[in-house]
Design an enzyme around this catalytic site. Structure first.
Site, short mmCIF file in Angstrom:
data_model
loop_
_atom_site.label_atom_id
_atom_site.label_comp_id
_atom_site.label_asym_id
_atom_site.label_seq_id
_atom_site.Cartn_x
_atom_site.Cartn_y
_atom_site.Cartn_z
N LYS A 103 0.59 -1.23 0.03
CA LYS A 103 0.02 0.05 -0.06
C LYS A 103 1.12 1.21 0.02
O LYS A 103 0.61 2.16 -0.65
CB LYS A 103 -0.99 0.03 1.08
CG LYS A 103 -1.67 1.07 1.17
CD LYS A 103 -2.75 1.10 2.47
CE LYS A 103 -2.27 1.56 3.81
NZ LYS A 103 -2.88 1.52 4.86
N ASP A 132 -6.64 1.38 0.81
CA ASP A 132 -6.76 1.39 2.15
C ASP A 132 -8.00 1.22 2.88
O ASP A 132 -8.81 0.79 1.95
CB ASP A 132 -6.13 3.04 2.66
CG ASP A 132 -7.22 4.02 2.38
OD1 ASP A 132 -8.03 3.85 1.62
OD2 ASP A 132 -7.30 5.20 3.01
#
Length: 211
Positions: free
Chosen positions: A120, A138
């Protein structure tokens, strides 16, 4: 959800937020990298407050290493998990100097090899610092993609792959920030603000909150 509806969703999100970008304050790829590592399980606002004092003193790998781990902790102790984050930032600074000449690498593999950096975070750096059309998923994006039917998936990687495959090409670069801001301010977790939503009529969420 068909491609026509997806295109309409991104057209409207882009119209609502013409210049979507991160809410983390940074002026170099290194500052962004540190801020994103610090932002795990913390608010952007809290991170910005800490980095506003840290970056004028130390905003290069060399300068942060000169502070030392204890010195760094003093500047970030208002942020959750600051002990482990300080250790990771020190390690990633060492790696940047040893392997990358002090520069933030532009390759996913090299980024993910840095302490405190996962897929991420690597996606955020590639997208926000270097303009790559990557989509970091997220909690906000995971929720929005599933809730509105844009890219349903059981885990973040599944959602990322679906978004990567289905987001209209012209919106790929901004998709991450368009979705995160929509999730942060409109399509919120507990009580989505459907009455103020620009895509409420094309969203596939069945339990709309139109109050």
């Amino acid at each position: 959800m068909n491609n026509e509806k997806r295109l309409l969703i991104f057209e409207r999100l882009a119209e609502a937020t013409p210049n979507p970008t991160t809410e983390l304050n940074f002026s170099t790829p290194f500052e962004l990298l540190v801020a994103v590592v610090l932002s795990a399980q913390a608010t952007d606002k809290g991170v910005n407050k800490a980095t506003a004092k840290l970056f004028p003193l130390a905003n290069t790998p060399q300068a942060i290493l000169a502070l030392g781990e204890d010195g760094l902790k003093e500047h970030i102790k208002t942020i959750g998990l600051f002990n482990s984050k300080a250790a990771n930032v020190i390690k990633l600074c060492q790696t940047l100097l040893e392997k990358h000449g002090g520069e933030v690498p532009r390759e996913r593999e090299a980024l993910e090899a840095l302490a405190g950096v996962g897929r991420k975070t690597a996606n955020v750096i590639l997208n926000t610092a270097f303009g790559e059309p990557t989509i970091a998923v997220d909690t906000h994006i995971f929720r929005v993609a599933n809730r509105i039917g844009l890219a349903p998936g059981k885990n973040v990687l599944e959602v990322e792959r679906k978004l990567d495959k289905t987001v209209p090409k012209q919106y790929k670069k901004d998709a991450h920030h368009l979705l995160i801001l929509h999730g942060r301010y409109i399509c919120v977790a507990r009580k989505p603000r459907c009455g103020a939503c620009c895509i409420a009529d094309v969203c596939e969420f069945k339990e709309k909150n139109l109050d």
